[in-house]
Enzyme design. Structure first.
Site, short mmCIF file in Angstrom:
data_model
loop_
_atom_site.label_atom_id
_atom_site.label_comp_id
_atom_site.label_asym_id
_atom_site.label_seq_id
_atom_site.Cartn_x
_atom_site.Cartn_y
_atom_site.Cartn_z
N LYS A 48 0.75 -1.52 0.18
CA LYS A 48 0.09 -0.15 -0.01
C LYS A 48 1.41 0.86 -0.01
CE LYS A 48 -2.57 -2.77 -0.67
NZ LYS A 48 -3.41 -2.62 -1.90
N THR A 49 2.20 0.92 -0.66
CA THR A 49 2.94 2.43 -0.54
C THR A 49 2.62 2.71 -1.83
OG1 THR A 49 4.62 1.21 -0.39
CG2 THR A 49 4.34 1.77 1.60
N GLY A 50 2.35 2.08 -3.28
CA GLY A 50 2.50 2.58 -3.91
C GLY A 50 3.35 1.54 -5.21
N THR A 52 2.05 -0.52 -7.32
CA THR A 52 1.35 -0.55 -8.76
C THR A 52 1.68 0.55 -9.38
OG1 THR A 52 -0.52 -1.33 -7.08
CG2 THR A 52 -0.89 -0.79 -9.58
N HIS A 107 7.85 -7.73 -1.58
CA HIS A 107 6.77 -7.17 -0.23
C HIS A 107 8.42 -7.33 0.58
CE1 HIS A 107 3.76 -5.31 -2.06
NE2 HIS A 107 3.05 -5.47 -1.90
N ARG A 129 6.00 5.70 1.82
CA ARG A 129 4.95 6.71 1.49
C ARG A 129 4.68 6.29 3.33
NH1 ARG A 129 -1.36 4.76 -0.81
NH2 ARG A 129 -2.00 6.72 -0.98
N SER A 137 -5.16 3.05 3.94
CA SER A 137 -5.33 2.38 2.31
C SER A 137 -5.13 0.73 2.64
CB SER A 137 -3.97 2.25 1.59
OG SER A 137 -3.90 1.35 0.17
N ARG A 265 -7.73 3.32 -5.37
CA ARG A 265 -8.99 3.59 -4.73
C ARG A 265 -8.93 4.90 -4.41
NH1 ARG A 265 -9.69 4.83 1.07
NH2 ARG A 265 -7.36 5.76 1.05
N LYS A 266 -7.90 6.09 -4.53
CA LYS A 266 -8.37 7.17 -4.15
C LYS A 266 -7.10 7.21 -5.35
CE LYS A 266 -11.79 8.81 -1.11
NZ LYS A 266 -11.58 10.38 -0.07
P1 A3P Z 1 -5.15 4.66 -1.55
O1 A3P Z 1 -5.85 3.11 -0.40
O2 A3P Z 1 -4.70 5.34 -0.51
O3 A3P Z 1 -5.93 5.16 -2.54
P2 A3P Z 1 0.05 -0.69 -3.84
O4 A3P Z 1 0.28 -0.53 -5.27
O5 A3P Z 1 1.66 -0.91 -3.03
O6 A3P Z 1 -0.90 -1.82 -2.84
O7 A3P Z 1 -0.86 0.83 -3.04
C1 A3P Z 1 -2.29 0.88 -3.47
C2 A3P Z 1 -1.98 2.33 -2.95
O8 A3P Z 1 -1.84 3.49 -4.69
C3 A3P Z 1 -3.96 2.54 -2.58
O9 A3P Z 1 -3.80 3.94 -2.38
C4 A3P Z 1 -3.87 2.88 -4.83
O10 A3P Z 1 -5.23 3.99 -4.42
C5 A3P Z 1 -2.74 3.95 -4.80
N1 A3P Z 1 -2.65 4.10 -6.24
C6 A3P Z 1 -2.60 2.83 -7.18
N2 A3P Z 1 -2.02 3.68 -8.85
C7 A3P Z 1 -1.97 4.74 -8.29
C8 A3P Z 1 -1.00 5.70 -9.55
N3 A3P Z 1 -1.19 5.20 -10.24
N4 A3P Z 1 -0.99 7.14 -8.98
C9 A3P Z 1 -1.00 7.30 -7.69
N5 A3P Z 1 -1.24 5.94 -6.39
C10 A3P Z 1 -1.63 5.05 -6.87
#
Ligand code: A3P
Length: 303
Positions: A48-50, A52, A107, A129, A137, A265-266
């Site tokens: 959940k730090t970015g 993706t 991870h 993050r 998240s 998500r957001k």
């Molecule tokens: P939020 O839940 O705050 O929206 P990971 O990829 O490590 O699982 O992290 C997921 C988080 O990254 C989620 O945050 C997701 O919405 C956000 N995320 C996914 N794709 C993104 C993108 N292209 N740019 C910015 N944030 C993104």
């Protein structure tokens, strides 16, 4: 063993970090068998730090020959399919990886990485993050994939466990500090990125990333707007609206299939303000500052 955090499994502690059983199995297999190659690039992060986003950007940078093609894999597959997780796909990778170019993700915390990664010339990119946004998240993500019979997972509970270090691949601060310190020691091997900085100055950091990946942008490419195209392709707005990410699914394991939209998500900085109380914010910030300060060599400003 801790039964409280996740909805789908208990967490198990190994070498100081918490994992679901399947991740732990994959991690140990990776430690024993993963043969890193000098050209490999490993994208590392806590959940959940970015992750993706980093996967999409790295894939787009290294595959920019097909940037404008309608067959660009990023338009047709989730970034997690384009760049699999080491601890999830090792068996699959063993057979397929050399036909593809060498980008992998994990991870796994720095101290537990397979020895072949730390001792070879392969490169590491780490993204971290703001822990407040990570917690929120993660809480949403767990709530979504949690087994129905487990009921609602209260934020207060998630917060307490997170602060105790009990979360997926947590303690979060140890995950971040491990890579941070290693990046100070081996700047040529490890690039350390922050989600918030990537949001604020995307162009600067994407160029930095491309250079680190040994795929720097030429002046012509910069003039032609290739950097901006990559940023746009990998933006939250664009990726989250692709059909594959709206309606597709990705099997992390046979027993855990996650809908692709759960990774989008957001995508904002500071969404924690909508969930955490002022007291929670103060507590978490104080905890992170304390953890960073108690490690005198870290010099990392922890939000
Ligand atoms: P939020 O839940 O705050 O929206 P990971 O990829 O490590 O699982 O992290 C997921 C988080 O990254 C989620 O945050 C997701 O919405 C956000 N995320 C996914 N794709 C993104 C993108 N292209 N740019 C910015 N944030 C993104």
């Amino acid at each position: 063993r801790n039964s409280e955090w996740t909805g789908f499994n208990d967490l198990f502690q190994y070498e100081g970090f918490w994992y679901t059983p399947k991740f732990l199995e994959g991690l140990i297999m990776a430690q024993e068998e993963f043969p890193a190659q000098p050209n490999d690039i490993i994208l590392c992060s806590a959940p959940k730090t970015g992750t993706t986003w980093l996967k999409a950007l790295s894939f787009a940078i290294m595959n920019r020959a097909c940037l404008d093609d309608t067959t660009n894999p990023l338009l047709l597959k989730t970034p997690h399919e384009c760049i699999p997780f080491l601890e999830i796909g090792l068996f699959q990778l063993k057979t397929n990886r050399y036909q593809e170019f060498p980008l992998l993700a994990t991870h796994i915390p720095f101290a537990s990485l397979p020895e072949s990664i730390t001792s070879s010339d392969c490169k590491i990119v780490y993204i971290c993050r703001d822990p407040k946004d990570v917690l929120v998240s993660l809480w949403h993500f767990i709530g979504n994939v949690r087994a129905k019979e487990k009921g609602h997972f209260p934020l207060e509970k998630a917060f307490d466990l997170f602060c105790q270090g009990v979360s997926l691949n947590g303690p979060y601060w140890d995950h971040v500090l491990g890579y941070w310190k290693a990046s100070l020691e081996w700047p040529e091997k490890i690039l350390f990125l922050k989600y918030e900085e990537l949001k604020k100055e995307a162009s600067f950091h994407v160029k930095r990333l491309a250079k680190f990946l040994s795929h720097p942008f030429s002046l012509d490419e910069e003039r032609e707007g290739v950097v901006e195209k990559i940023i746009q392709l990998c933006s939250f707005q664009n990726l989250s609206n692709l059909e594959v990410n709206k309606s597709g699914q990705y099997a992390l394991f046979a027993s855990l299939v996650v809908e692709n939209n759960r990774y989008f998500r957001k995508g904002e900085v500071g969404d924690w303000k909508n969930c955490l109380t002022e007291e929670m914010k103060e507590d978490l910030q104080a905890l992170m500052a304390f953890k960073a300060a108690s490690d005198t060599s870290s010099k990392l400003t922890m939000w």
